[in-house]
Design an enzyme around this catalytic site. Structure first.
Site, short mmCIF file in Angstrom:
data_model
loop_
_atom_site.label_atom_id
_atom_site.label_comp_id
_atom_site.label_asym_id
_atom_site.label_seq_id
_atom_site.Cartn_x
_atom_site.Cartn_y
_atom_site.Cartn_z
CB CYS A 121 -11.26 26.97 52.35
SG CYS A 121 -9.85 28.06 52.60
CE1 TYR A 164 -3.76 2.46 0.92
CE2 TYR A 164 -2.07 3.41 2.36
CZ TYR A 164 -3.30 3.51 1.73
OH TYR A 164 -4.05 4.65 1.88
CG ASP A 165 3.32 2.32 3.41
OD1 ASP A 165 2.20 2.89 3.52
OD2 ASP A 165 3.97 1.87 4.36
CE LYS A 179 -29.44 10.12 20.30
NZ LYS A 179 -28.28 10.89 20.75
NE ARG A 214 -28.51 19.03 15.47
CZ ARG A 214 -29.07 19.88 16.30
NH1 ARG A 214 -28.32 20.64 17.05
NH2 ARG A 214 -30.37 19.98 16.39
S1 IVH Z 1 -30.77 10.42 12.89
C1 IVH Z 1 -33.78 13.52 12.55
N1 IVH Z 1 -29.28 8.37 13.51
O1 IVH Z 1 -28.32 11.93 17.63
C2 IVH Z 1 -32.86 12.45 12.79
N2 IVH Z 1 -28.93 10.41 14.67
O2 IVH Z 1 -30.43 13.49 19.05
C3 IVH Z 1 -31.71 12.81 13.62
N3 IVH Z 1 -27.15 10.33 16.33
O3 IVH Z 1 -27.87 15.05 16.12
C4 IVH Z 1 -30.53 12.12 13.26
N4 IVH Z 1 -26.59 8.24 16.00
O4 IVH Z 1 -25.89 13.49 16.28
C5 IVH Z 1 -29.56 9.65 13.76
N5 IVH Z 1 -28.04 6.48 13.98
C6 IVH Z 1 -28.30 7.76 14.20
C7 IVH Z 1 -27.61 8.52 15.16
C8 IVH Z 1 -27.96 9.84 15.37
C9 IVH Z 1 -26.34 9.33 16.68
C10 IVH Z 1 -27.15 11.68 16.92
C11 IVH Z 1 -27.05 12.80 15.93
C12 IVH Z 1 -28.21 13.70 16.17
C13 IVH Z 1 -28.60 13.30 17.55
C14 IVH Z 1 -30.08 13.53 17.72
#
Ligand code: IVH
Length: 692
Positions: free
Chosen positions: A434, A43-44, A123, A144
């Site tokens: 204190c 790869y390098d 999430k 965001r």
């Molecule tokens: S969907 C409208 N999918 O959670 C839908 N968000 O509380 C919103 N996040 O700002 C995003 N994993 O930073 C979505 N699988 C996932 C996610 C996710 C993390 C975060 C994201 C968003 C926040 C919303």
């Protein structure tokens, strides 16, 4: 002598293209699929060949070339980027019943008999970003921000190996797609980074999310490049030249373009199956190399998503299910006492190191001595600890049944463990403090570190080790003394070179022109956090020169209550504080005064928009938001105005039933440009002059 320009021939162009394609392919095998098919050295050598050719023909370097991940010039500041579609947040749920309620709510809203199909995903606990791809090439990435406008962090994002600079195949790549994803810091990288920071005396990151955010918000992308970050893609914002029917389709398409997409994505029907999926993902939580704090449940059909719409800042078609905090047990080895900036004595438990949620912890806070006594935690106890998101966990309870008689309760301190001064109990009976004020080295150190902090005077390079030396050698007695430090004094300190000293002096010099709000925050007035400092600066821009406003004036200010007013008043009555302020001003600190506030004529008004309008709806929403208005999705008795375009539908009818004023787009325009005739419109219906 004029340099001879190499003239590229067709073969070179072809070779460059082939190399880039091949390297992109191997990056994907390595970083996304975790299945490399060639050795590192093979790869390098591909990469070196590409670099050599590009050095020879710099005019042939392309934006998406794998050599272009790290730019060499730091930015002055981040520029702003508008999201074409807002980046929403999610409402949270914590129990299975709430998932059932959510599902039923949606079925009712859609007037549906059958079951809904959902996608359940982890999430990720990181930072949301938006990545713009045009014809399959990464052109821009942003944070965001407030959901409508973020910051351009393209340079930093490009350093993340799992971000494709171009799609694996650009055949049929859409004209534009804004991909949404989350940047995370893997747990092992997070621990390595914090160990390094501890060695160098830098403050530690509380959790991987903060570490990821801190790494991405670097003006110098070379710093970001030195931190191993990862990126998972989970959705699409604005797109043109492609259409999707389901969330499942979106995720599969992203994956086939070469984006990293979680493999724990489940398509299921009905709320029971959703709940089971959440359990499956939660069970996996401790095996994942990065932090997840719940699941996200999304309606699969994009058509149904559209029908369900959104309410204020979150979609109706998705919800987050948050996991419970994780617990572990361990032994308390010792209980020490920390003295903070305000003199408050806080017991800190030193524990046998234990891993909890992928992070090793060895200290826990016990908020105060009352908490300690109440929970009856003794040195030698076995305890249950809980880590919500931060690295410093909390002790939930002791396990008295595990005691063997050797455990020792901690006596209430009568003197400050740092300076020996008398300790006083606050009137609330909870906090021990204190009484020595800034003559206590611990309080002075805390005060200086707070003053120099990023959100206060932002004096970079004034880490805790340095503050300790400055205080212990008596170089500094108050924050104003920072402004008389000399190169000579600094160079004489342990392990502090001339280069660092010059940098620090430059940062101190620059801090003289920080905004007034930051200076007020930095002064550490009790109960005055960042937000209230800005409120005070806005209302009393001359406070440093004129001294304290009266208690009445303070209390008449919006957001300032009696306790805060009292505390600000006392601060500016205290001779010692006034002396420090005069000293600061005399040494050239000249904070930047706030700009007069822009009027927010629609503050606290709630708007609903319906029908087809001539301007893009997002633009209208943005302008309303700028004027202070709230925008919601459905008409209720809390709605102040309905803006109706063509074919308005049922919302118009509902507004009429509820006697809610209806505006045309033209009337809204006038309202937004604050034409005096339309101030009428801001009056409740009954008060309006109907003859106009
Ligand atoms: S969907 C409208 N999918 O959670 C839908 N968000 O509380 C919103 N996040 O700002 C995003 N994993 O930073 C979505 N699988 C996932 C996610 C996710 C993390 C975060 C994201 C968003 C926040 C919303």
């Amino acid at each position: 002598m004029e340099q001879k320009q190499a003239i590229p021939d067709e073969r070179i162009v072809k070779r460059l293209e082939a190399l880039r394609r091949e390297i992109t392919y191997h990056n994907h095998r390595y970083y996304i699929l975790d299945q490399p098919v060639i050795s590192d050295s093979a790869y390098d050598s591909l990469l070196r060949e590409l670099e050599a050719l590009e050095a020879q023909y710099p005019e042939l370097i392309t934006l998406d070339s794998p050599t272009q991940r790290v730019g060499a010039t730091p930015l002055e500041k981040f520029s702003k980027v508008d999201h074409l579609l807002p980046m929403l947040s999610l409402s949270n749920t914590y129990a299975s019943q709430e998932i059932i309620d959510f599902d039923e709510r949606l079925k009712r809203a859609l007037a549906m008999d059958g079951e809904l199909t959902y996608i359940v995903e982890p999430k990720l606990d990181g930072l949301a970003v938006e990545l713009v791809y045009e014809q399959g090439i990464f052109v821009r990435g942003s944070t965001r921000g407030n959901g409508f406008t973020g910051e351009d962090i393209s340079q930093n994002l490009k350093t993340i190996a799992s971000l494709p600079l171009c799609f694996l195949s650009r055949d049929a790549a859409p004209a534009r797609i804004d991909i949404r994803g989350e940047v995370v810091m893997p747990l092992d990288e997070f621990e390595k980074l914090n160990q390094e920071r501890a060695r160098e005396g830098h403050p530690l990151f509380a959790n991987p999310r903060n570490a990821a955010a801190g790494s991405l918000r670097q003006l110098d992308a070379r710093i970001t490049a030195g931190r191993r970050l990862d990126l998972f893609c989970y959705g699409a914002g604005y797109h043109q030249g492609i259409s999707f029917a389901t969330q499942q389709e979106v995720l599969n398409q992203l994956a086939s373009w070469g984006c990293k997409v979680t493999s724990q994505r489940y398509q299921v029907t009905g709320s029971q199956a959703v709940i089971e999926c959440c359990q499956v993902i939660e069970a996996l939580r401790n095996q994942l190399p990065y932090e997840i704090d719940g699941t996200v449940i999304k309606v699969d059909s994009l058509l149904l998503q559209q029908q369900l719409g959104e309410k204020s800042r979150s979609p109706r078609w998705a919800i987050a299910y948050k996991f419970k905090a994780r617990q572990e047990t361990t032994h308390v080895v010792d209980i020490t006492i920390q003295v903070g900036r305000t003199g408050a004595l806080t017991p800190v438990a030193i524990m046998e190191p234990v891993r909890i949620g992928g992070v090793e912890v060895s200290r826990a806070t016990l908020h105060n001595f009352t908490d300690l006594l109440h929970k009856d935690i003794r040195i030698g106890d076995r305890v249950i600890i809980e880590r919500a998101g931060d690295v410093i966990p909390e002790i939930v309870a002791a396990l008295p049944a595990a005691r063997n008689g050797c455990e020792r309760p901690v006596p209430l301190p009568e003197a400050c463990p740092v300076c020996g001064a008398h300790v006083m109990r606050e009137p609330d009976g909870i906090i021990l403090r204190c009484t020595a004020g800034l003559s206590c080295p611990a309080q002075l150190k805390g005060t200086i570190s707070h003053f120099a902090g990023k959100r206060a005077m932002d004096i970079d390079g004034l880490g805790p080790k340095l503050v300790q030396q400055l205080v212990e050698r008596n170089v500094i007695q108050d924050v104003a003394d920072l402004y008389s430090l000399s190169l000579e004094t600094l160079s004489n300190l342990d392990r502090f070179g001339e280069k660092s000293a010059r940098k620090l002096l430059a940062a101190i010099e620059a801090s003289k022109r920080r905004p007034l709000a930051c200076l007020l925050y930095g002064l550490g007035i009790r109960h005055v956090g960042e937000h209230l400092a800005a409120v005070v600066a806005d209302h009393f821009p001359r406070i440093l020169e004129t001294g304290t406003p009266s208690l009445e004036q303070l209390m008449l200010t919006r957001e300032i209550g009696p306790q805060v007013a009292q505390s600000i008043h006392e601060f500016f009555q205290e001779e010692k504080n006034l002396a420090v302020i005069s000293k600061l001003l005399a040494r050239g600190v000249e904070p930047v005064l706030p700009r007069p506030r822009t009027p927010r004529p629609l503050a606290d008004k709630t708007f609903v928009i319906t029908g087809t309008l001539s301007n893009p709806r997002e633009l209208i929403k943005q302008r309303l938001a700028d004027a202070g208005a709230r925008i919601t999705g459905s008409v209720s008795k809390h709605t102040d105005y309905l803006v109706a375009g063509d074919n308005p539908g049922s919302k118009l009818q509902k507004a009429r039933e509820l006697m809610i004023p209806v505006l045309t787009e033209g009337q809204l325009e006038e309202l937004l440009t604050a034409s005096p005739a339309l101030e009428q419109l801001l009056l409740p219906l009954a008060d309006r002059d109907h003859t106009a």
